[in-house]
Every structure is written in C-alpha cells, then in structure tokens.
Design a protein around this motif. Sequence first.
Motif, PDB file in Angstrom:
ATOM      1  N   ALA A   1      11.909 -13.507  54.366  1.00 33.99           N
ATOM      2  CA  ALA A   1      11.455 -14.701  55.083  1.00 33.99           C
ATOM      3  C   ALA A   1      12.068 -15.952  54.466  1.00 33.99           C
ATOM      4  O   ALA A   1      12.507 -16.862  55.175  1.00 33.99           O
ATOM      5  N   ALA A   2      12.128 -16.004  53.130  1.00 33.76           N
ATOM      6  CA  ALA A   2      12.750 -17.156  52.466  1.00 33.76           C
ATOM      7  C   ALA A   2      14.226 -17.243  52.813  1.00 33.76           C
ATOM      8  O   ALA A   2      14.774 -18.347  52.952  1.00 33.76           O
ATOM      9  N   GLY A   3      14.882 -16.104  52.957  1.00 30.26           N
ATOM     10  CA  GLY A   3      16.298 -16.092  53.276  1.00 30.26           C
ATOM     11  C   GLY A   3      16.623 -16.595  54.667  1.00 30.26           C
ATOM     12  O   GLY A   3      17.775 -16.941  54.964  1.00 30.26           O
ATOM     13  N   LEU A   4      15.634 -16.640  55.535  1.00 28.25           N
ATOM     14  CA  LEU A   4      15.855 -17.122  56.897  1.00 28.25           C
ATOM     15  C   LEU A   4      15.857 -18.642  56.997  1.00 28.25           C
ATOM     16  O   LEU A   4      16.330 -19.206  57.977  1.00 28.25           O
ATOM     17  N   ILE A   5      15.303 -19.311  55.988  1.00 26.48           N
ATOM     18  CA  ILE A   5      15.025 -20.738  56.097  1.00 26.48           C
ATOM     19  C   ILE A   5      15.743 -21.493  54.985  1.00 26.48           C
ATOM     20  O   ILE A   5      15.598 -21.163  53.811  1.00 26.48           O
ATOM     21  N   ASP A   6      16.503 -22.510  55.330  1.00 28.02           N
ATOM     22  CA  ASP A   6      17.218 -23.294  54.324  1.00 28.02           C
ATOM     23  C   ASP A   6      16.240 -23.997  53.386  1.00 28.02           C
ATOM     24  O   ASP A   6      15.205 -24.507  53.810  1.00 28.02           O
ATOM     25  N   THR A   7      16.578 -24.069  52.117  1.00 24.45           N
ATOM     26  CA  THR A   7      15.849 -24.799  51.079  1.00 24.45           C
ATOM     27  C   THR A   7      14.351 -24.495  51.104  1.00 24.45           C
ATOM     28  O   THR A   7      13.526 -25.384  50.937  1.00 24.45           O
ATOM     29  N   ALA A   8      13.986 -23.239  51.317  1.00 27.12           N
ATOM     30  CA  ALA A   8      12.572 -22.888  51.387  1.00 27.12           C
ATOM     31  C   ALA A   8      12.278 -21.656  50.555  1.00 27.12           C
ATOM     32  O   ALA A   8      13.147 -20.816  50.309  1.00 27.12           O
ATOM     33  N   THR A   9      11.032 -21.558  50.103  1.00 23.45           N
ATOM     34  CA  THR A   9      10.542 -20.386  49.394  1.00 23.45           C
ATOM     35  C   THR A   9       9.279 -19.908  50.099  1.00 23.45           C
ATOM     36  O   THR A   9       8.675 -20.642  50.884  1.00 23.45           O
ATOM     37  N   VAL A  10       8.874 -18.668  49.801  1.00 24.54           N
ATOM     38  CA  VAL A  10       7.772 -18.057  50.546  1.00 24.54           C
ATOM     39  C   VAL A  10       6.811 -17.357  49.587  1.00 24.54           C
ATOM     40  O   VAL A  10       7.236 -16.715  48.625  1.00 24.54           O
ATOM     41  N   GLY A  11       5.508 -17.484  49.881  1.00 31.19           N
ATOM     42  CA  GLY A  11       4.490 -16.773  49.124  1.00 31.19           C
ATOM     43  C   GLY A  11       3.513 -16.084  50.052  1.00 31.19           C
ATOM     44  O   GLY A  11       3.305 -16.520  51.189  1.00 31.19           O
ATOM     45  N   LEU A  12       2.902 -14.984  49.572  1.00 31.27           N
ATOM     46  CA  LEU A  12       1.961 -14.211  50.375  1.00 31.27           C
ATOM     47  C   LEU A  12       0.645 -14.036  49.629  1.00 31.27           C
ATOM     48  O   LEU A  12       0.636 -13.678  48.444  1.00 31.27           O
ATOM     49  N   LEU A  13      -0.451 -14.281  50.340  1.00 24.41           N
ATOM     50  CA  LEU A  13      -1.790 -14.087  49.812  1.00 24.41           C
ATOM     51  C   LEU A  13      -2.527 -13.078  50.677  1.00 24.41           C
ATOM     52  O   LEU A  13      -2.368 -13.074  51.898  1.00 24.41           O
TER      53      LEU A  13
END
Length: 242
Positions: free
Chosen positions: A37-49
């Motif tokens: 998911a992070a790889g799909l979006i420029d300059t973004a990171t992803v977390g899951l809860l």
Amino acid sequence: MTTVSEQRLARIFVEVADTLVDEFDLIEFLQMLANRAAGLIDTATVGLLLADEKDRLRFMAASDETTKLLELFQLQWRDGPCLDAFRTAEPVVNADLRTAGARWPRFAPYATAAGFRSVHAVPLRLRSEVIGAMGVFGTGSTAFDDADVQIVQALADVAAIGLLQERTIRRGEVLTEQLQGALNSRIIIEQAKGAIAQAHHVSVDAAFELIRAYARRTNRRLSDVAHLVVTDLSSLPDLTTA
C-alpha cells in the motif's frame, strides 16, 4: 496520489490471493499489505491496527519504524485518524495535519513534528463488521480523489477478508483468538528486531528486513524465525548472508 496502473494493482491482488493458503502467516500478510500500500502512494507510509477481543485497537504492521511510532502514539493517547476510522467505520480523507490540531490535539502536533503533512485512514471492514484500521501518512501534500479512496479502501477490505479467511481455514477458531495469537507473535517479532539490530549493528527497520528475508528463503513463518532469534539466536546462520 500517483496514478496506479491496472497491472500494478493486479499484481498486488494476485500476491494477496496467493497468501491466503493453509500456511497463512498473518503477520507476514499484514506486513506485505502495508508495504504494498505504501508503494502505491508517493511520499507516504502505511500502518495497520487490529482490534483485540475487547475491541481495543492494537498495532500489527507498518511500512517503517517511524509509522509504527505514529500508530503507537495514537493508541497511547487514544487520539488520531485511525481511531476515528475504526469508531465510525468511515474513512478519514485528505486531513491536513498542520491544521488538524483541534481535531487531534495530541496526534496532529506529534505527527507534524515528525515531518508528516497529510493523513488518510480507512476502516478494515467486512460489511458491518469493523476489525481494524489502516493509516496512510504523507510527508507531502498528497490529495486523494474518490478513485484513490476506493483503491485504499479495497486494500483494507482485502486485509479484513484475509483475517476472516484465516478463521475459516482454522475451522472453529474464533477471530478474537486468532488476533490474540497474532498480537503475541508481534511482541516476539519486536524483540527479535531489537536482538538482530544489536547483533549486526543495523537499524531496526534493516533488522526486520533481515528476519523477513531469512523466513522467505527458508520457507518458514515470520513468527517462527523471530521466536528462534529470541530463544536460540546461535542456532541460526548469519542472517546477512543471502
């Protein structure tokens, strides 16, 4: 958001589908989803809860260590976009952290100080059941349109389906028990990351990638390798050797 090709999305969903097998590794599945998911979006990171048996959110996966800290901060102070998405079952879209102090008085200043400018959060849900949330944190002013929201929500829905699929595979094991097992595995993985980082003098993020790479090379569960690192590190070969 950067336009995502149909081929790129198709590869991600094929990879997700390939993960839903009898030897399903929940932690690896969620980590893969966060990274993709992070790889799909420029300059973004992803977390899951994910929610535990008492409906309290717990950290499960993040695309990097800084995002893990953002998620943990939300949980500690019970303040932030992922909690809102989980409580309302509705996405939080295009929130500007620089002007979100009134909405999230503790989280917004912390995230801004860490270098983030925008945030989006979507619930992990299957129909009316919400079992967690996914946060997308941007260091730039990345704006989502309706199509972007649908893509990110679809990825979150895949995570929910994967969790419920695991419950079906195990035949009779309730979802809360499965999530508790995953939470226990997460604790061991965090301990293993610290041990490898110290042993090899690398960052925690790099240590995690070494553990994941070794698990994949040896066709083992991520949690099993982490347990070996914590209990019997000397029995493993040098993880830095491909």
